[in-house]
Design an enzyme around this catalytic site. Structure first.
Site, short mmCIF file in Angstrom:
data_model
loop_
_atom_site.label_atom_id
_atom_site.label_comp_id
_atom_site.label_asym_id
_atom_site.label_seq_id
_atom_site.Cartn_x
_atom_site.Cartn_y
_atom_site.Cartn_z
N CYS A 111 42.81 37.70 39.89
CA CYS A 111 43.20 37.33 38.53
C CYS A 111 43.19 38.59 37.64
O CYS A 111 43.81 39.59 37.99
CB CYS A 111 42.29 36.22 38.00
N GLN A 112 42.49 38.56 36.52
CA GLN A 112 42.41 39.74 35.66
C GLN A 112 41.82 40.93 36.42
O GLN A 112 42.19 42.08 36.17
CB GLN A 112 41.55 39.43 34.44
#
Length: 350
Positions: A137-138
């Site tokens: 994800c991030q």
């Protein structure tokens, strides 16, 4: 279901609830040891389960939002445990819980500081010039930035449900973040200047509102079907524990990430600056395995698919799974197929 049957289920469910304790909702089950600590950040090394099949360890870089134990949620649903079973040597960065004193932390601190220091610890422990990264994800976006800035330290990069093009407007999170209206969508400066750190509860509510009925009502209605089964109830509570375990976000890091990535979409334009260094995805020439979720409502598949356009790597592999964002961590089919996909890919590039 007749009323008496539902009543019996509810009575049994209440009985289970009354005797459950916090310690019964175990998460992060795989044995590990702390090998490095800096400020709130911890670096963990997981205990091996079998003889290592690869000499190069892998470092998992998770997002700042929520907690990284989702990749080691429970027995039978642990990406970490399954990677260990296949012979990988696994490390994980735990970002901890930023406090008011951390509001001035920047992306420079996270990427040129914490990530780089953790990479160096792993390199030193194994006497290696390069290690493998798995960014989620991030954390995948951070790993792309890191690989652009420190290509000499990364041998292979795996990105999983990772946003790259933040102006894909089919993703509601991108729209709310400002991909169509920019700073008119939300005044990030006002938020950070007023609040300092961004409360985790605010971000959690934002994610829940992306699917308000499904995540705020339907899942609790569905719970009634299994409320009288202790094991299923505990599984449900594990996910609830993770969902609502939302650390605050360091204000300055949040400011830059939202303005440069979501509103400015500077990553694909080569305009993001981390410290005094410019992030150019064209600097990435190492092998990349890009994994995305076909039904992802948080990171639109098109946002992840954009990666191939901007990197210079000639060794690029794309894999997808027919699940949503959270399904990448907890789906039984993904848990069966994803770990060998990762390990086999790495073995071919050892």
């Amino acid at each position: 279901m007749v009323t008496t049957e539902l009543t019996q289920k509810l009575v049994k469910g209440v009985e289970i609830f009354t005797r459950l304790r916090e310690e019964d909702i175990q998460v992060g089950v795989t044995p590990k040891e702390e090998v490095y600590r800096e400020d709130k950040v911890l670096l963990y090394h997981f205990s091996p389960k079998v003889e290592h099949s690869l000499n190069i360890p892998i470092l998992i870089v998770y997002a700042l939002v929520n907690r990284p134990y989702i990749v080691d949620l429970q027995e039978g649903r642990s990406l970490v445990a399954n990677l260990l079973e296949l012979g990988l040597d696994v490390y994980l960065i735990d970002w901890g819980y930023p406090s008011r004193g951390d509001r001035w932390l920047t992306l420079d601190d996270y990427i040129n500081g914490y990530i780089n220091n953790c990479v160096d610890v792993v390199r030193d422990r194994h006497n290696l010039e390069q290690i493998n990264l798995l960014g989620i994800c991030q954390g995948g976006t951070f790993s792309l930035c890191y690989s652009s800035l420190y290509p000499e330290k990364v041998k292979n990069l795996i990105t999983m449900v990772t946003p790259v093009d933040f102006h894909i407007n089919e993703g509601l999170l991108n729209v709310w973040g400002g991909c169509t209206l920019g700073s008119k969508a939300v005044d990030i400066d006002l938020m950070v200047d007023t609040l300092g750190n961004i409360p985790g509860d605010f971000l959690n509510l934002e994610f829940l509102m992306l699917k308000p009925f499904q995540l705020g009502v339907q899942k609790y209605i569905d719970l009634l079907e299994n409320i009288d089964c202790e094991s299923k109830l505990i599984n449900f509570l594990r996910m609830e524990k993770w969902i609502f375990d939302s650390p605050d976000q360091a204000g300055e890091a949040y400011r830059q990430f939202m303005k440069d990535f979501y509103q400015g979409n500077k990553l694909i334009q080569g305009q993001v600056e981390i410290g005094n260094k410019r992030v150019d995805l064209g600097n990435i020439r190492i092998p990349i395995l890009n994994i995305y979720a076909e039904q992802d409502h948080l990171v639109a598949p098109a946002s992840s698919l954009a990666l191939k356009t901007y990197i210079a790597s000639e060794d690029y592999t794309l894999r997808s799974f027919p699940v949503g964002h959270i399904g990448m961590y907890v789906s039984s089919k993904v848990q069966r197929d994803l770990p060998p996909t990762i390990v086999d890919w790495l073995k071919m590039r050892a």
